[in-house]
Scaffold this active site. Structure first.
Site: not given
Ligand code: NAG
Ligand code: NAG
Ligand code: NAG
Length: 401
Positions: A178, A342, A376
């Site tokens: 991320s 995601d 995610h």
């Protein structure tokens, strides 16, 4: 399509190279110490020795206002500097180690707030040793490299990579998730090719929000409770204050004409960010946006061997509809229209690393590994993804695809 990997473990297979993990936004602990001149409520402590500010779930839920006032960032427009709130000191525990991001709130049973726990366990089972060949680079995720705290982190991360390499006599693989992908991309883009060749074995960015996420605009407009049982508006001021919530905001050049926010009066695309920040009643947002835009928005190829991993196929907020214009209209939770991604990062943002595969982008190898239907946060814990990650890190002798 989920990538099918048949793994054949071979005794005495190639040893895995040292790894440094760079976590994402909110994915490691931060500690604080208080000596505040005033508080927002009589319920809040003015003074306190070091405690876990992120994350202590019961503290956050019982006194959300106090927590928000302790963790928020102050922006001085005159000097263009960001700092902690008055009387708040912060520090990130165990830089260099992995304990600050294995789980966020270790007081919760059943590892309920586990972040990188499984990944770390698997890397250890592949023969890496914590604090020696397996290092971690947690950071104060409120600050981007455009501020003093964030700039120091980039230097610390660089030194950690050099020290790990020197101590092990090997090049180092980087695994980021991320916002950690933005941090790592920023660092790599600052280094010479000679430095990268000397120190970096390979970079595996997972779920990188290279062009930002639409979600950030809901956060700035209405607050985002992030699944916690707190009122979004209560934490909006705190969330708006993070420099990184601008770094993660939709980048105009990539989101283009996509409408992100609609009111009965107007549609806002990422290019309309000045009007958007004015209309939500946070004009300071324009300046903060301009501070961070130059950092990574070019999404320049990293110049190291790279395996870009992400997932698509999960409903991902793309556009927010408000039924009323004006600042109080933005206080209400909007209707969300989803697109692909995601669940957190939009498809167009995740896919920006695809361009590194094009001719002329970089001379080092580039591979994209795309998963389906993994969220995610699932990308750092899903068994199939971790298997693929271990294999890319060289954990198995033979991999048949
Ligand atoms: C992903 O989810 C979609 C929608 O639920 C489904 O149609 C698709 O088959 C799934 N793909 C995989 C590879 O699991
Ligand atoms: C790693 O080092 C930190 C700081 O020196 C220490 O607190 C931690 O216990 C060490 N972890 C391991 C697994 O040795
Ligand atoms: C916003 O855009 C939609 C189409 O995406 C359009 O139907 C609508 O009229 C626009 N609203 C305003 C206020 O311009």
């Amino acid at each position: 399509m989920r990538r099918l990997v048949l793994v054949v473990l071979t005794v005495g297979g190639a040893a895995i190279k040292p790894v440094v993990i760079i976590p994402g936004d909110g994915s490691n602990q931060i500690e604080a110490r208080l000596n505040k001149p005033s508080t927002v409520s009589w319920k809040c402590d003015k003074k306190s020795d070091w405690f876990r500010l992120w994350l202590d779930t019961s503290n956050l839920l019982l006194s959300t206002e106090c927590w928000a006032d302790n963790i928020k960032v102050l922006y001085d427009e005159k000097t263009d500097t960001l700092s902690n709130n008055v009387g708040v000191e912060t520090r990130v525990p165990d830089f260099g180690g992995t304990s600050a991001f294995e789980e966020l709130d270790p007081s919760l049973p059943f590892h309920a707030s586990a972040a990188f726990l499984k990944m770390v366990q698997q890397l250890v089972s592949q023969g890496l040793t914590k604090n020696s060949t397996l290092r971690g680079a947690p950071y104060d995720f409120r600050f981007a490299p455009s501020s003093a705290v964030g700039a120091k982190y980039v230097l610390d991360l660089k030194k950690l990579i050099e020290d790990t390499s020197a101590a092990t006599g090997s090049r180092v693989s980087l695994v980021s998730h991320s916002m950690g992908c933005l941090q790592t991309l920023y660092l790599l883009n600052q280094q010479t090719q000679a430095w990268k060749d000397q120190y970096i074995e390979k970079w595996i960015p997972m779920s990188g929000p290279y062009g930002g996420t639409a979600n950030e605009w809901k956060l700035h407009a209405s607050g985002n409770s992030e699944g916690l049982p707190v009122k979004a508006v209560t934490i909006r001021e705190e969330q708006r204050s993070y420099e990184t919530n601008f770094w993660l905001a939709p980048v105009p050049q990539y989101f283009g004409d996509q409408v992100l926010v609609s009111t009965p009066e107007r549609n806002y695309t990422a290019k309309d960010y000045p009007a958007f920040f004015d209309d939500i009643g946070y004009p300071t947002g324009k300046k903060l946006m301009e501070r961070v835009l130059p950092l990574t928005s070019e999404v320049k190829a990293p110049g190291v061997d790279v395996v870009c991993m992400y997932s698509l196929g999960v409903d991902t907020p793309l556009r927010f509809l408000y039924d009323k214009s004006g600042q109080d209209g933005f206080d209400k939770t909007p209707t969300t229209i989803n697109g692909n991604g995601d669940g957190t990062v939009n498809e167009l943002s995740l896919r920006l690393c695809d361009k590194w595969t094009q001719a002329g982008q970089q001379t080092r190898s580039v591979k994209v590994v795309r998963f389906a239907n993994i969220s995610h946060s699932g990308m750092i814990s899903d068994a199939g993804v971790l298997k693929a990650l271990m294999s890319e890190l060289g954990a198995t002798a033979d991999v048949i695809v």
